[in-house]
Design a protein around this motif. Structure first.
Motif, mmCIF file in Angstrom:
data_model
loop_
_atom_site.group_PDB
_atom_site.id
_atom_site.type_symbol
_atom_site.label_atom_id
_atom_site.label_comp_id
_atom_site.label_asym_id
_atom_site.label_seq_id
_atom_site.Cartn_x
_atom_site.Cartn_y
_atom_site.Cartn_z
ATOM 1 N N LYS A 141 1.034 -1.289 -0.005
ATOM 2 C CA LYS A 141 0.037 0.021 -0.049
ATOM 3 C C LYS A 141 0.912 1.172 0.109
ATOM 4 C CE LYS A 141 -0.619 1.024 4.994
ATOM 5 N NZ LYS A 141 -0.657 0.323 6.194
ATOM 6 N N GLU A 168 7.125 -5.777 7.843
ATOM 7 C CA GLU A 168 6.288 -5.298 6.785
ATOM 8 C C GLU A 168 6.296 -3.857 6.505
ATOM 9 O OE1 GLU A 168 2.574 -6.104 8.480
ATOM 10 O OE2 GLU A 168 2.365 -8.061 7.782
ATOM 11 N N HIS A 210 3.220 6.057 0.817
ATOM 12 C CA HIS A 210 2.138 6.707 1.131
ATOM 13 C C HIS A 210 1.801 8.048 0.537
ATOM 14 C CE1 HIS A 210 2.037 3.625 3.988
ATOM 15 N NE2 HIS A 210 2.991 4.113 4.712
HETATM 16 C C1 LIG Z 1 0.493 0.334 6.847
HETATM 17 C C2 LIG Z 1 1.073 -1.067 7.316
HETATM 18 C C3 LIG Z 1 2.537 -1.225 7.299
HETATM 19 C C4 LIG Z 1 3.391 -0.399 6.624
HETATM 20 O O1 LIG Z 1 3.279 0.818 7.301
HETATM 21 P P1 LIG Z 1 4.475 1.518 7.508
HETATM 22 O O2 LIG Z 1 4.201 2.515 8.454
HETATM 23 O O3 LIG Z 1 4.768 2.274 6.224
HETATM 24 O O4 LIG Z 1 6.057 1.188 7.479
HETATM 25 C C5 LIG Z 1 2.688 -2.520 7.388
HETATM 26 N N1 LIG Z 1 1.653 -3.404 7.880
HETATM 27 C C6 LIG Z 1 0.529 -3.414 7.926
HETATM 28 C C7 LIG Z 1 -0.640 -4.422 8.495
HETATM 29 C C8 LIG Z 1 0.100 -1.843 7.523
HETATM 30 O O5 LIG Z 1 -1.430 -1.681 7.737
#
Ligand SMILES: *Cc1c(COP(=O)(O)O)cnc(C)c1O
Length: 422
Positions: free
Chosen positions: A55, A273, A371
């Motif tokens: 995302k 992640e 983002h």
């Molecule tokens: C948004 C999200 C991420 C990534 O978050 P960052 O702040 O961009 O590192 C990872 N895991 C989940 C489940 C998310 O919703």
């Protein structure tokens, strides 16, 4: 941290001759160097793997670059799963960390061999109905509630977040899943966002490692991986201190050796992640000043708007701005830098000290690599911009074309009329 652009004015002029502003530009060299550092920082853990949060920057070219280093994809919707599949993700390459998930998305994720990370205990039954079984490998998302604090105060408020299971629920979920045939378990938590502190990951690791030891002991479920999720931040502001991924990696190792190893769990893999940390600083929004306006304030109107970058309008987020070619001039003007939406919050900067801006100046809005483009939208009939990759050898590649009015009309039955409008 000093804010510098990864691209020169000369190069931007070269790109602009082919692709008009606004567009998002990505720094391939920076992305490659950064993933190598992350992997080095966690190389003490043989099972370590980053599942890039799609995302943050859902462009297949960027996903491909990361997959060259063995990264998987963290997805949370059908089209994100399809993107992962499109770049060749197979069994075990996808972490499906969704919430409020439709049944068809569970099915798609399961069919492509994705690891399903359950957001709630009730999703066990829902998943079983959707896919007809419980997968052998399964993960559960934990939310301890309360607030998470660091040495410099409260960092975030998990008790207010919609995600994850309570402590009692995750114990119960593991028992049920084990009974239904699950064999390899994971736990996941995302407790704070955009942390500019080397303390967050080690603290989260401590919480999850202790939980893992108790879960394995009390339920007999074999924990295969612990997913520290996203949340490592980037220095958006010049006064922000950048995180040190090696300090973070060592902090997690210390917790691992203190908590997991003595419990006989020294074979647990660490997953991440990360999104923002992986691509955020390696993208920027390139835009041209097209108007200046002198009323109750001084305004510079640019050809990008909040549809290209929503964070300032949505969160009041700071994004540094460089006026290209004027880096050495004094910041002796105070501007609101605006887009063209009929929304007064469509401002990339408010009361920002910048050098004098003339019409035609190229502005680089920093740190839009995560983002940024992905949060874009079509309000006011605005169209999504192009995405361009600045390659390591200095050449550039269009990795997503800009939308056209025809794209905007494509979801109506009005295409024949559209043909007469152009
Ligand atoms: C948004 C999200 C991420 C990534 O978050 P960052 O702040 O961009 O590192 C990872 N895991 C989940 C489940 C998310 O919703």
């Amino acid at each position: 941290m000093e804010k510098k652009t990864f691209v020169t004015l000369e190069k931007l002029k070269e790109i602009n001759a082919l692709y008009p502003t606004p567009y998002h530009l990505y720094d391939e060299k920076g992305i490659r160097k950064n993933i190598q550092s992350l992997q080095q920082a966690f190389s003490w853990n043989p099972g370590f793997r980053e599942f890039f949060a799609v995302k943050a920057e859902p462009n297949p070219r960027i996903l491909q670059i990361l997959s060259e280093y063995g990264c998987g994809c963290d997805c949370s919707s059908l089209t994100e799963l399809m993107l992962a599949k499109a770049i060749g993700c197979g069994a075990g390459d996808v972490m499906f960390s969704s919430n409020d998930t439709p049944a068809e998305e569970f099915r798609y994720a399961h069919e492509m061999g994705g690891i399903i990370n359950l957001d709630d205990i009730t999703h066990i039954e829902y998943l079983e109905k959707a896919i007809g079984c419980i997968p052998k490998t399964i993960s559960c998302r934990f939310n301890p509630g309360g607030v998470i604090t660091m040495s410099n105060g409260i960092m975030d408020n998990p008790g207010d977040a919609k995600y994850g299971m309570t402590r009692e629920q995750i114990f119960e979920a593991f028992r049920i899943l084990k009974e239904k045939g699950a064999e390899r378990f994971g736990i996941h938590a995302f407790l704070a966002s955009n942390t500019i502190s080397n303390e967050y990951y080690p603290k989260l690791a401590g919480i999850l490692f202790s939980l893992a030891v108790q879960l394995q002991k009390e339920t007999g479920a074999k924990i295969g991986f612990i997913n520290l999720s996203g949340g490592i931040g980037i220095p958006y502001k010049p006064e922000d201190q950048a995180n040190d991924i090696f300090v973070i990696g060592e902090g997690v190792r210390k917790a691992y050796e203190e908590i997991l190893v003595p419990a006989g769990m020294g074979d647990v893999a660490i997953y991440t992640e990360l999104g923002r940390y992986m691509t955020g600083p390696f993208g920027c929004l390139v835009t041209t000043a097209i108007h200046e306006k002198h009323t109750h304030k001084e305004y510079i109107g640019v050809d990008a708007c909040a549809c290209n970058l929503m964070r300032p309008a949505m969160y009041g987020a700071y994004h540094h701005i460089t006026v290209m070619g004027k880096e050495e001039l004094p910041c002796d003007h105070v501007y609101d830098v605006t887009g063209s939406l009929c929304e007064n919050n469509d401002k990339f900067a408010i009361d920002r000290h910048l050098p004098r801006i003339d019409k035609g100046d190229i502005l680089v809005i920093h740190d839009t690599g995560a983002h940024g483009f992905s949060m874009g939208y079509n309000y006011n009939g605005k169209l999504r911009s192009a995405e361009i990759l600045l390659k390591e050898d200095g050449s550039f590649e269009l990795i997503r074309r800009a939308e056209t009015p025809k794209d905007y009309f494509a979801t109506f039955d009005f295409l024949p009329i559209y043909e007469k409008l152009v």
